[in-house]
Enzyme design. Sequence first.
Site, PDB file in Angstrom:
ATOM      1  N   TYR A   1       0.830  -1.217   0.000  1.00 60.13           N
ATOM      2  CA  TYR A   1       0.000   0.000   0.000  1.00 60.13           C
ATOM      3  C   TYR A   1       0.858   1.258   0.000  1.00 60.13           C
ATOM      4  O   TYR A   1       0.656   2.173  -0.801  1.00 60.13           O
ATOM      5  CB  TYR A   1      -0.948  -0.024   1.211  1.00 60.13           C
TER       6      TYR A   1
ATOM      7  N   ASP B   1      10.233  -5.298  -5.537  1.00 58.21           N
ATOM      8  CA  ASP B   1       9.482  -6.160  -4.631  1.00 58.21           C
ATOM      9  C   ASP B   1       9.926  -7.592  -4.854  1.00 58.21           C
ATOM     10  O   ASP B   1      10.515  -7.915  -5.891  1.00 58.21           O
ATOM     11  CB  ASP B   1       7.968  -6.028  -4.867  1.00 58.21           C
TER      12      ASP B   1
ATOM     13  N   THR C   1       7.028   1.531   9.308  1.00 53.20           N
ATOM     14  CA  THR C   1       6.959   1.809  10.739  1.00 53.20           C
ATOM     15  C   THR C   1       7.996   0.940  11.460  1.00 53.20           C
ATOM     16  O   THR C   1       8.040  -0.266  11.255  1.00 53.20           O
ATOM     17  CB  THR C   1       5.531   1.504  11.243  1.00 53.20           C
TER      18      THR C   1
ATOM     19  N   GLU D   1      -5.202   3.411   4.457  1.00 61.78           N
ATOM     20  CA  GLU D   1      -5.774   2.615   3.373  1.00 61.78           C
ATOM     21  C   GLU D   1      -7.199   3.086   3.124  1.00 61.78           C
ATOM     22  O   GLU D   1      -7.925   3.444   4.047  1.00 61.78           O
ATOM     23  CB  GLU D   1      -5.755   1.134   3.742  1.00 61.78           C
TER      24      GLU D   1
ATOM     25  N   LYS E   1       5.392   8.077  14.988  1.00 60.33           N
ATOM     26  CA  LYS E   1       4.475   7.212  14.236  1.00 60.33           C
ATOM     27  C   LYS E   1       3.670   6.328  15.192  1.00 60.33           C
ATOM     28  O   LYS E   1       2.451   6.189  15.068  1.00 60.33           O
ATOM     29  CB  LYS E   1       5.274   6.357  13.245  1.00 60.33           C
TER      30      LYS E   1
ATOM     31  N   TYR F   1      -3.705  19.395  27.879  1.00 57.18           N
ATOM     32  CA  TYR F   1      -3.667  18.076  28.541  1.00 57.18           C
ATOM     33  C   TYR F   1      -2.844  17.047  27.761  1.00 57.18           C
ATOM     34  O   TYR F   1      -2.932  15.852  28.035  1.00 57.18           O
ATOM     35  CB  TYR F   1      -5.074  17.497  28.778  1.00 57.18           C
TER      36      TYR F   1
ATOM     37  N   GLY G   1      -4.915  15.299  39.380  1.00 55.76           N
ATOM     38  CA  GLY G   1      -5.532  15.198  40.711  1.00 55.76           C
ATOM     39  C   GLY G   1      -6.586  16.275  40.814  1.00 55.76           C
ATOM     40  O   GLY G   1      -7.183  16.651  39.803  1.00 55.76           O
TER      41      GLY G   1
ATOM     42  N   CYS H   1     -11.926  17.442  40.780  1.00 56.10           N
ATOM     43  CA  CYS H   1     -12.898  17.046  39.752  1.00 56.10           C
ATOM     44  C   CYS H   1     -12.569  15.742  39.033  1.00 56.10           C
ATOM     45  O   CYS H   1     -13.365  14.815  39.026  1.00 56.10           O
ATOM     46  CB  CYS H   1     -13.045  18.161  38.714  1.00 56.10           C
TER      47      CYS H   1
ATOM     48  N   ARG I   1      -6.967  19.125  47.437  1.00 55.30           N
ATOM     49  CA  ARG I   1      -7.723  17.864  47.417  1.00 55.30           C
ATOM     50  C   ARG I   1      -7.214  16.948  46.317  1.00 55.30           C
ATOM     51  O   ARG I   1      -7.115  17.333  45.155  1.00 55.30           O
ATOM     52  CB  ARG I   1      -9.217  18.157  47.201  1.00 55.30           C
TER      53      ARG I   1
HETATM   54  N1  LIG Z   1      -0.833   0.274   5.021  1.00 53.35           N
HETATM   55  C1  LIG Z   1      -0.886   1.468   5.572  1.00 53.35           C
HETATM   56  O1  LIG Z   1      -1.925   2.144   5.534  1.00 53.35           O
HETATM   57  C2  LIG Z   1       0.313   2.051   6.244  1.00 53.35           C
HETATM   58  C3  LIG Z   1       0.307   3.397   6.618  1.00 53.35           C
HETATM   59  C4  LIG Z   1       1.431   3.944   7.213  1.00 53.35           C
HETATM   60  C5  LIG Z   1       2.537   3.140   7.449  1.00 53.35           C
HETATM   61  N2  LIG Z   1       2.520   1.831   7.093  1.00 53.35           N
HETATM   62  C6  LIG Z   1       3.723   1.054   7.324  1.00 53.35           C
HETATM   63  O2  LIG Z   1       4.417   0.958   6.092  1.00 53.35           O
HETATM   64  C7  LIG Z   1       5.030  -0.317   5.949  1.00 53.35           C
HETATM   65  C8  LIG Z   1       4.491  -0.997   4.710  1.00 53.35           C
HETATM   66  O3  LIG Z   1       3.097  -1.183   4.859  1.00 53.35           O
HETATM   67  P1  LIG Z   1       2.228  -1.755   3.687  1.00 53.35           P
HETATM   68  O4  LIG Z   1       0.823  -1.757   4.168  1.00 53.35           O
HETATM   69  O5  LIG Z   1       2.550  -1.039   2.419  1.00 53.35           O
HETATM   70  O6  LIG Z   1       2.787  -3.258   3.621  1.00 53.35           O
HETATM   71  P2  LIG Z   1       2.418  -4.392   2.579  1.00 53.35           P
HETATM   72  O7  LIG Z   1       2.471  -5.674   3.317  1.00 53.35           O
HETATM   73  O8  LIG Z   1       1.188  -4.035   1.829  1.00 53.35           O
HETATM   74  O9  LIG Z   1       3.622  -4.322   1.546  1.00 53.35           O
HETATM   75  C9  LIG Z   1       4.935  -4.657   1.877  1.00 53.35           C
HETATM   76  C10 LIG Z   1       5.625  -5.090   0.586  1.00 53.35           C
HETATM   77  O10 LIG Z   1       6.983  -5.313   0.859  1.00 53.35           O
HETATM   78  C11 LIG Z   1       7.396  -6.388   0.042  1.00 53.35           C
HETATM   79  N3  LIG Z   1       8.677  -6.920   0.503  1.00 53.35           N
HETATM   80  C12 LIG Z   1       8.925  -7.738   1.531  1.00 53.35           C
HETATM   81  N4  LIG Z   1      10.251  -8.008   1.601  1.00 53.35           N
HETATM   82  C13 LIG Z   1      10.837  -7.319   0.605  1.00 53.35           C
HETATM   83  C14 LIG Z   1      12.192  -7.187   0.173  1.00 53.35           C
HETATM   84  N5  LIG Z   1      13.181  -7.818   0.784  1.00 53.35           N
HETATM   85  N6  LIG Z   1      12.434  -6.403  -0.888  1.00 53.35           N
HETATM   86  C15 LIG Z   1      11.428  -5.748  -1.503  1.00 53.35           C
HETATM   87  N7  LIG Z   1      10.121  -5.859  -1.137  1.00 53.35           N
HETATM   88  C16 LIG Z   1       9.848  -6.625  -0.097  1.00 53.35           C
HETATM   89  C17 LIG Z   1       6.240  -7.355   0.117  1.00 53.35           C
HETATM   90  O11 LIG Z   1       6.268  -8.300  -0.936  1.00 53.35           O
HETATM   91  C18 LIG Z   1       5.061  -6.378   0.005  1.00 53.35           C
HETATM   92  O12 LIG Z   1       4.680  -6.164  -1.329  1.00 53.35           O
HETATM   93  C19 LIG Z   1       4.730  -1.056   7.247  1.00 53.35           C
HETATM   94  O13 LIG Z   1       5.782  -0.851   8.139  1.00 53.35           O
HETATM   95  C20 LIG Z   1       3.478  -0.379   7.762  1.00 53.35           C
HETATM   96  O14 LIG Z   1       3.371  -0.491   9.160  1.00 53.35           O
HETATM   97  C21 LIG Z   1       1.443   1.284   6.463  1.00 53.35           C
END
Ligand SMILES: NC(=O)c1ccc[n+]([C@@H]2O[C@H](COP(=O)([O-])OP(=O)(O)OC[C@H]3O[C@@H](n4cnc5c(N)ncnc54)[C@H](O)[C@@H]3O)[C@@H](O)[C@H]2O)c1
Length: 438
Positions: A10, A30, A124, A161, A210, A257, A265, A268, A331
């Site tokens: 994504y 990928d 992340t 997403e 994050k 806050y 404390g 309230c 209090r």
């Molecule tokens: N999905 C979200 O909405 C979102 C939002 C913010 C942050 N994140 C963070 O971003 C990161 C990615 O999330 P995502 O949802 O896109 O993950 P995802 O699982 O959809 O995609 C990860 C991709 O990495 C590929 N991959 C794995 N090992 C690899 C390698 N050695 N070389 C190249 N590609 C490789 C996988 O095949 C996969 O296509 C995560 O850490 C997630 O926590 C996601």
Amino acid sequence: MDISIFGLGYVGAVSLACLARDGHTVIGVDIEPAKLDLIRRGRTPVVEEGMVELMEMAVASGRVGVTDDVRAALLASEVSLVCVGTPSAPNGSQDQSAMLRLTQQLGEALKDKPAPHDVVFRSTLVPGTVEDVLRPIVERASGKQDGVDFHLCFQPEFLREGSSIRDYDNPPFTVVGANAAVPVEKLRQLFGHLPCEFYATSIRSAEMVKYCCNNFHALKITFANETARLCEALGVDAFEVMDLVCKDRQLNISPVYLKPGFAFGGSCLPKDLRATMHLAKQRDVELPMHAGIMASNRQHIEHAIEKIMASGKRRVGMIGLSFKTGTDDLRESPLVLLAEHCIGKGLAVLVYDPEVHLSNLLGANRRFIEQHVPHLGQLMRRDIAEVIAACDLLVVGLNDAATVATLRQHARPDQLVLDLVGIGGPDGMRAECMGLCW
Ligand SMILES: NC(=O)c1ccc[n+]([C@@H]2O[C@H](COP(=O)([O-])OP(=O)(O)OC[C@H]3O[C@@H](n4cnc5c(N)ncnc54)[C@H](O)[C@@H]3O)[C@@H](O)[C@H]2O)c1
């Protein structure tokens, strides 16, 4: 700019399409051949509003390439965005296996790259990962040095997403964690045009931001849902209530806050939380998040007590006693509980609070003090300088300008300061952090 993107899920796929749309040349990597194949044909590997058209357009522009060759992609680019998955392991820890494998490969590729390169981690990652785990891997594999031959940095991704292209174009902010100006400027070139603030910070803070954002979102959802369950049991319209709660931009939807400091404390919050929990119990409504608030607040007081006891200091000066600056309300003041504990442990305690005049205390306020610190009168001093001079540990619970100025002026370098309210670490003061400022 020539950009390589590692991980085309994504985050990676949306970034690839948006960066190509914005005129950059992007090469995506990928390990899943099916994803590479889809992009090659101008199709999207993720289902997201607008991605079908955007990917088609991006690929047709001729600015998008894909490969499974990490080295080729890195050598063909000046900046790499790393977006591989970091899912949960069965024990709840972060599974960094994909990240570790890829980082090793990136390091090996960097060995063969004479030109400088920036690696931006966008996945992340738990705080400390980039500097303590990934940097040694890259330096070992490349035989080169971070900050000299290449730069590692961290830029959290905030897209969601379902609305990821819109979020990419309208993020809440851009946060870049880096140890040098070079990667910050590069990322400013890439993302500085977005309609949001751009913040440069430390890598660890960026990693933590994050988590903090996502935890806060989860907390907000849970808060609204627990409130709704209680409202349902009480026959109250939860939507109306939460709508009104959100209309308060002064205290509710605001930074108020949200500054780390000492426990809450006063007259309230504790009593109203207790009444809420009692109401829920009567109606058989489980509110675990609300129930955890008082326990967590108590834990914060315990944490301060542990720091005081661990300091080994025997003469404690309490700068502030009421539950917040500018009031004489004692209090349920957590500072009173701290004083009570210190006295109970046999420490010598002196107290300064310009608002608290024992002779003026009335009613519940007086009863609370009589119950918890009955001999307070003997411990109180009207002159803050006297407390500072007599004590070797200062517990600071006041943050008004006059108090802070006096502390800066009179505190000695040999004194320990337990700063509960975020006055910061004045020069020459050995201030101990209580989950706040600096
Ligand atoms: N999905 C979200 O909405 C979102 C939002 C913010 C942050 N994140 C963070 O971003 C990161 C990615 O999330 P995502 O949802 O896109 O993950 P995802 O699982 O959809 O995609 C990860 C991709 O990495 C590929 N991959 C794995 N090992 C690899 C390698 N050695 N070389 C190249 N590609 C490789 C996988 O095949 C996969 O296509 C995560 O850490 C997630 O926590 C996601």
